[in-house]
Motif scaffolding. Structure first.
Motif, PDB file in Angstrom:
ATOM      1  N   SER A  79      -6.167  10.636   3.223  1.00 25.60           N
ATOM      2  CA  SER A  79      -5.688   9.243   2.696  1.00 25.60           C
ATOM      3  C   SER A  79      -4.399   9.596   3.701  1.00 25.60           C
ATOM      4  O   SER A  79      -3.738   8.497   3.732  1.00 25.60           O
ATOM      5  CB  SER A  79      -5.036   9.756   1.228  1.00 25.60           C
TER       6      SER A  79
ATOM      7  N   ARG B  79      -4.969   8.128   7.112  1.00 26.21           N
ATOM      8  CA  ARG B  79      -4.877   6.483   7.309  1.00 26.21           C
ATOM      9  C   ARG B  79      -3.674   5.977   6.693  1.00 26.21           C
ATOM     10  O   ARG B  79      -3.486   4.988   7.466  1.00 26.21           O
ATOM     11  CB  ARG B  79      -6.214   6.243   6.237  1.00 26.21           C
TER      12      ARG B  79
ATOM     13  N   TYR C  13      -9.596  -2.124   6.792  1.00 19.15           N
ATOM     14  CA  TYR C  13      -9.061  -2.178   5.467  1.00 19.15           C
ATOM     15  C   TYR C  13     -10.387  -2.578   4.509  1.00 19.15           C
ATOM     16  O   TYR C  13     -10.467  -1.920   3.569  1.00 19.15           O
ATOM     17  CB  TYR C  13      -8.035  -3.021   5.263  1.00 19.15           C
ATOM     18  N   HIS C  14     -11.011  -3.556   5.012  1.00 21.58           N
ATOM     19  CA  HIS C  14     -12.250  -4.069   4.042  1.00 21.58           C
ATOM     20  C   HIS C  14     -13.329  -2.921   4.001  1.00 21.58           C
ATOM     21  O   HIS C  14     -13.874  -2.438   2.928  1.00 21.58           O
ATOM     22  CB  HIS C  14     -12.787  -5.309   4.885  1.00 21.58           C
ATOM     23  N   ASP C  15     -13.608  -2.060   5.056  1.00 18.33           N
ATOM     24  CA  ASP C  15     -14.694  -1.253   5.241  1.00 18.33           C
ATOM     25  C   ASP C  15     -14.355   0.324   4.780  1.00 18.33           C
ATOM     26  O   ASP C  15     -15.145   1.044   4.593  1.00 18.33           O
ATOM     27  CB  ASP C  15     -15.449  -1.249   6.364  1.00 18.33           C
ATOM     28  N   HIS C  16     -13.232   0.553   4.909  1.00 21.79           N
ATOM     29  CA  HIS C  16     -12.680   1.808   4.664  1.00 21.79           C
ATOM     30  C   HIS C  16     -11.496   2.033   3.739  1.00 21.79           C
ATOM     31  O   HIS C  16     -10.201   1.570   3.865  1.00 21.79           O
ATOM     32  CB  HIS C  16     -12.319   2.647   6.026  1.00 21.79           C
ATOM     33  N   LYS C  17     -11.661   2.818   2.552  1.00 24.39           N
ATOM     34  CA  LYS C  17     -10.707   2.879   1.447  1.00 24.39           C
ATOM     35  C   LYS C  17      -9.444   3.765   2.074  1.00 24.39           C
ATOM     36  O   LYS C  17      -9.757   4.823   2.624  1.00 24.39           O
ATOM     37  CB  LYS C  17     -10.986   3.409   0.560  1.00 24.39           C
TER      38      LYS C  17
ATOM     39  N   MET D  86       0.642  -1.309   0.042  1.00 21.93           N
ATOM     40  CA  MET D  86      -0.095   0.014   0.071  1.00 21.93           C
ATOM     41  C   MET D  86       0.822   1.033  -0.138  1.00 21.93           C
ATOM     42  O   MET D  86       0.286   2.320  -0.820  1.00 21.93           O
ATOM     43  CB  MET D  86      -0.876  -0.096   1.351  1.00 21.93           C
TER      44      MET D  86
ATOM     45  N   GLN E  96      -7.810   7.842  -0.793  1.00 22.16           N
ATOM     46  CA  GLN E  96      -9.096   8.637  -1.260  1.00 22.16           C
ATOM     47  C   GLN E  96      -8.482   9.303  -2.546  1.00 22.16           C
ATOM     48  O   GLN E  96      -7.833  10.414  -2.291  1.00 22.16           O
ATOM     49  CB  GLN E  96      -9.729   9.252  -0.450  1.00 22.16           C
ATOM     50  N   GLN E  97      -9.101   9.268  -3.717  1.00 24.23           N
ATOM     51  CA  GLN E  97      -8.436  10.063  -4.642  1.00 24.23           C
ATOM     52  C   GLN E  97      -9.102  11.504  -4.680  1.00 24.23           C
ATOM     53  O   GLN E  97      -8.350  12.425  -4.961  1.00 24.23           O
ATOM     54  CB  GLN E  97      -9.318   9.526  -6.088  1.00 24.23           C
TER      55      GLN E  97
END
Length: 591
Positions: A562, A565, A548-552, A483, A555-556
């Protein structure tokens, strides 16, 4: 961002900050004189249910009896005195007298700053205060390869030493080499028989000789590399007869053959496997160092060191304390005066010393000469009945028995068969490492407390999916590394200044878990239970995967979120890297 809260106690565990706040509050209660004298003695735990807060204390219930008051009243008085403007956000009193504590969001976010600042040092504490602790483990007889049982001793002892060092103890790791005694005599005689076979003599091994074929290799290496004078059948026969008729001989040629060829070669093979197993020792301490006189030590081929005092010195202390008496021409230790069930022979009628006398000399060397505050013995299951003897020996020498700890590590079962040292039922450690790897071998040896049997699941250890609990933990670290690489390609990097953007409940829960890492390491060290680190990392991994599954993360359309996190993920990565290192397991960047 409230940087003051973030920097407050940068080298202090969050749990300790809570204890300090509670200790300060207790000074402002009617029962201040009954509160713990030190903040670190304030009881604190993590509630099992998330709804009960981040921490809880039962201090009121402990004080109920001495104060002769209802615990709920004591809890209410303590809660009313707690400052909720800093690290603690709120407190709640619940029956019958617990206080549930919720930490402020600012303090939790500050944990990520602390982790990123400290890096490889995060998780380390000073509870050990630099006290000298020796961990002696493996200590296999130099008679052959290490078994899987030795492997479990190695994994446990090494990880214990790592956690103790992280908790602030000055740790020394030692391997005790039993290079004196009947098993060594039998080893030498067996090797000589193998040499005779290689020289063409038709000689059979006795039933109680060492049967393993690895001794053929040692015999051949001796013929290839040993002194030319030793290679004749006459010289070898002379060696054999001398050892057979006088096992205690100090013949310099035989001592050279024993120490510099046979034992040294076997010990070097053991060292090679341990190094491959990610285990290092500060000292390989030979029993021969404890020989009872300088003359005998020199004759045995040992260099004289100040730290190698043992037999004579320990014996004199026992005599001075009147803990030795004569009976049947033997010398006895009056160990029943202490915690042993009966007295023990330490010098036989023929003058030879028993194993217990060697252990007494070794205890004296550890505690009296090298002055370790605590000496920890990591032993196999077959030594359980020996604990009271050495505890009694320590007391007879004048040492407090609590300075000597014995941890028994139970046996290993592989595919339903318990591994022991019975001939024909041995799996060597190097074979297991070759099959499943160092990381998996160490991990599965460490998943359970040392006092429980280890059922080693070979199929699971070979599995390269998240079904394998070790893979599950390592994958967290690898995923975050991947990541970070992708974020860097997009021009993004972790930014602690953006941590105010973290507000999701799962983010706060993850930060709380990260905050507890030093506390968990300290607890694992003090309880002598490194498997707690695995349990802790498994809990963090579960929470991270939920996040990780529920929150990106990237973020573009929201760069600051971003970066926040990514900072959180960076803190998680540091915890996993440090935690896995305490287990002696690698933290791969790619999987």
């Amino acid at each position: 961002m409230n940087r003051h809260i973030y920097d407050q106690g940068i080298r202090t565990m969050l749990a300790d900050q809570i204890k300090q706040a509670l200790h300060h509050a207790a000074k402002n209660t009617p029962w201040a004189d009954h509160a713990p004298a030190r903040a670190q003695d304030f009881p604190l735990e993590t509630p099992k249910k998330a709804g009960h807060g981040h921490y809880a204390t039962n201090m009121a219930m402990r004080l109920a009896k001495p104060l002769k008051r209802a615990p709920i009243q004591i809890a209410q008085e303590l809660a009313a005195a707690v400052d909720t403007s800093g690290v603690i956000e709120s407190v709640e009193v619940v029956n019958p007298g617990f206080i549930n504590i919720r930490v402020s969001a600012a303090a939790l976010r500050g944990v990520a700053v602390q982790v990123l600042d400290q890096g490889a040092d995060y998780g380390r504490t000073g509870v050990g205060q630099g006290k000298k602790v020796q961990v002696e483990f493996v200590s296999a007889n130099p008679t052959g390869p290490l078994s899987v049982g030795h492997g479990r001793l190695a994994a446990y002892g090494d990880s214990l030493a790592r956690t103790l060092a992280a908790a602030g103890f000055a740790v020394q790791r030692e391997f005790y080499v039993n290079d004196v005694g009947n098993q060594i005599v039998k080893l030498l005689l067996t090797v000589i028989k193998r040499i005779k076979q290689l020289l063409g003599e038709d000689i059979k091994l006795a039933e109680d000789d060492y049967q393993d074929e690895y001794l053929i290799g040692i015999a051949q290496r001796f013929l290839d590399n040993g002194p030319a004078a030793y290679r004749s059948i006459d010289k070898i026969n002379e060696f054999y007869e001398t050892i057979l008729n006088n096992p205690a001989t100090d013949n310099s040629e035989i001592m050279d053959f024993k120490n510099n060829f046979v034992i040294e070669w076997i010990l070097n093979e053991q060292k090679d496997v341990l190094q491959r197993f990610n285990v290092e020792f500060d000292e390989f301490f030979r029993e021969g160092f404890l020989y009872n006189a300088r003359k005998q030590r020199v004759a045995a081929g040992y260099a004289i060191e100040k730290d190698h005092q043992g037999f004579d010195e320990a014996f004199e202390i026992l005599e001075k304390n009147n803990d030795i008496y004569s009976k049947d021409n033997a010398q006895w230790l009056a160990s029943s005066r202490y915690s042993d069930e009966k007295d023990r022979v330490i010098v036989k009628a023929d003058g030879t010393k028993t194993y217990l006398m060697s252990d007494i000399a070794y205890i004296y060397n550890k505690l009296g000469v090298r002055k370790f505050d605590t000496a920890i013995y990591v032993w196999g299951a077959d030594h359980h009945g020996y604990i009271d003897r050495i505890k009694s020996a320590a007391q007879a020498l004048g040492f407090a028995p609590e300075r000597l700890e014995v941890i028994i590590v139970q046996l290993v079962s592989i595919k339903g068969e318990r591994m022991s040292k019975r001939r024909g039922n041995i799996i060597y450690l190097n074979e297991l490492i070759e099959d499943v790897g160092t990381d998996a071998t160490r991990f599965f040896f460490l998943t359970r407390p040392p006092g429980t049997h280890c059922d080693f699941d070979m199929d699971l250890a070979r599995d390269k999916s998240e079904n394998n609990p070790m893979y599950y933990l390592q994958y967290v670290h690898a995923r975050i590394c991947s990541m970070m690489e992708k974020a860097g390609e997009a021009g993004l990097a972790p930014d602690p200044a953006a941590l105010d953007r973290l507000a999701e409940p799962v983010e706060m829960e993850l930060l709380k878990l990260i905050a507890d890492f030093p506390w968990e390491v300290q607890g694992a060290a003090l309880a002598r239970e490194p498997h707690r680190i695995i349990n802790y990392l498994t809990a963090v991994a579960g929470k991270f995967h939920s996040f990780y599954h529920d929150h990106k993360v990237i973020q573009q359309d929201d760069e600051s979120l971003s970066r926040a996190r990514l900072a959180l993920c960076g803190a998680v990565r540091t915890v996993f890297r440090n935690g896995l290192d305490m287990l002696g397991i690698s933290a791969p960047e790619k999987m």
